[in-house]
Design an enzyme around this catalytic site. Structure first.
Site, PDB file in Angstrom:
ATOM      1  N   CYS A 145      28.506  63.956  38.732  1.00 15.48           N
ATOM      2  CA  CYS A 145      28.200  62.531  38.934  1.00 15.48           C
ATOM      3  C   CYS A 145      29.477  61.698  39.012  1.00 15.48           C
ATOM      4  CB  CYS A 145      27.262  62.036  37.837  1.00 15.48           C
ATOM      5  SG  CYS A 145      27.705  62.565  36.175  1.00 15.48           S
ATOM      6  N   TYR A 146      30.394  61.880  38.066  1.00 20.51           N
ATOM      7  CA  TYR A 146      31.648  61.120  38.142  1.00 20.51           C
ATOM      8  C   TYR A 146      32.405  61.435  39.439  1.00 20.51           C
ATOM      9  CZ  TYR A 146      31.646  59.654  33.133  1.00 20.51           C
ATOM     10  OH  TYR A 146      31.380  59.077  31.913  1.00 20.51           O
TER      11      TYR A 146
END
Ligand code: NAP
Length: 337
Positions: A145-146
């Site tokens: 996600c990051y």
């Protein structure tokens, strides 16, 4: 119509896969696995899915999954997928792994995750905006996600070899940590608080570096610091990008617009992105401002960690692998406010 299986269906990204697939015209959810909830209705665990899915969780063998599904999503913790993938890869089965097991090379994986990497195979990193070859592979490593927010915020500048150094400062909602509660996520520790963590050593750094250095192999000064904020969903990344020459607002605007012109889920906007404008959607909003005195471009990206950062991106990858429209099942606006 294709039959889809979800391994790890009781977790957050598993639930989000089911929610989004309920809106997909060409998929039938054939199996959702859960060891804990086998025999229980999916909608008794994910109550928001009542009337959208009449299915019970099963605890089936990987081989059974392979026989019953055309596409299998793995929504399980890292270190788990690599033990399952060898048994579910069939000649025609397509597999999308949401965990970290196939995103980075084995040596880096073993160093960062502290476990042996037991299954090396040909994979494609599933960030469709920078890997158009996704449709050619049967195994996709869905990005973290990051890294999704960070890489998309800097890719046009990296591709133009304009980056001297970059600092990604990211803030994530608490669902990024999965469905099991922890000390960190305990309400009194989380509410009205911001928790910086792994200031210089978060594992996602490796993915960010890997992908940006594929675009600019001279790029070495890449930095990443994450924070958890008291929000349920979302990742907002502030990328401080120091350029190796002066660039104007118009140049950056046309560079980003051109880079993402055929990408339905990246919106280059004229104002500052916010989490509420992407919540529940597969969009990544990108906005920027130039600090002329310091050769710094401040780029902000906003995504929903469970959608563009996980399940939505996985479905986007499935669409590309199966020849469906890239936006099928995903063309929904955010839930703002
Ligand atoms: N949360 C996010 O924002 C996010 C974003 C991008 C990527 N990811 C990655 O996606 C994966 C899933 O994340 P998540 O947040 O959905 O995690 P989660 O909420 O903790 O759910 C994981 C699910 O996997 C199942 N599971 C655990 N161990 C298993 C095993 N050995 N075999 C089969 N099933 C097993 C569990 O279900 P049962 O115990 O019921 O079987 C659990 O519900 C992780 O690798 C995570 O790093 C998460």
């Amino acid at each position: 119509m294709i039959d889809v299986g979800i391994i790890g269906g009781s977790g957050y990204t598993g639930g989000e896969l089911i929610r989004l697939l309920s809106n997909h015209q060409y998929t039938n959810i054939e199996i959702c696995t859960s060891r804990k909830f086998a025999g229980k209705k999916v909608s008794d665990v994910h109550r928001h899915l009542k009337v959208f899915l009449d299915l019970e969780f099963e605890d089936v063998s990987p081989r059974d999954l392979r026989n019953r599904c055309d596409v299998i999503f793995l929504a399980v913790p890292h270190g788990t997928s690599m033990n399952i993938v060898p048994d579910i890869m069939g000649e025609n089965t397509k597999v999308i792994d949401l965990s970290a097991d196939y995103r980075i090379n084995s040596q880096t994986f073993e160093m960062l995750y502290g476990i042996k990497h037991t299954d090396k195979r040909d994979v494609t990193y599933g960030l469709p905006e920078i890997h158009p070859e996704i449709s050619e592979n049967h195994l996709i490593a869905n990005p973290g996600c990051y890294p999704t927010g960070a890489i998309l915020s800097a890719a046009p500048l990296a591709k133009s070899e304009l980056i001297n150094s970059v600092i990604f400062d990211s803030k994530s909602g608490i669902t990024g940590a999965g469905v099991n509660p922890t000390h960190k996520s305990h309400y009194p520790n989380m509410a009205e608080n911001v928790q910086p963590y792994k200031l210089t050593s978060h594992r996602h750094y490796a993915e960010i570096f890997q992908e940006l250095s594929l675009m600019d192999e001279s790029l070495i000064n890449v930095n990443f610091t994450p924070h958890v904020i008291p929000s349920i969903r979302g990742i907002l990344t502030t990328a401080h990008i120091f350029t190796n020459k002066q660039v104007s607002t118009d140049e950056i605007k046309s560079m980003y617009t051109e880079f993402y012109k055929d990408e339905p889920f990246v919106r280059v906007i004229d104002n500052i992105p916010t989490l509420s404008a992407v919540k529940g959607s597969n969009f990544c909003d990108i906005g920027f401002e130039i600090d002329v005195n310091n050769n710094r471009v401040v780029v902000i990206s906003a995504i929903d960690n469970l959608v563009k950062g996980a399940a939505g991106q996985a479905i986007q990858n499935m669409n590309l692998m199966c020849g469906f429209d890239e936006t099928e099942g995903l063309w929904i606006p955010a839930m703002s406010p």
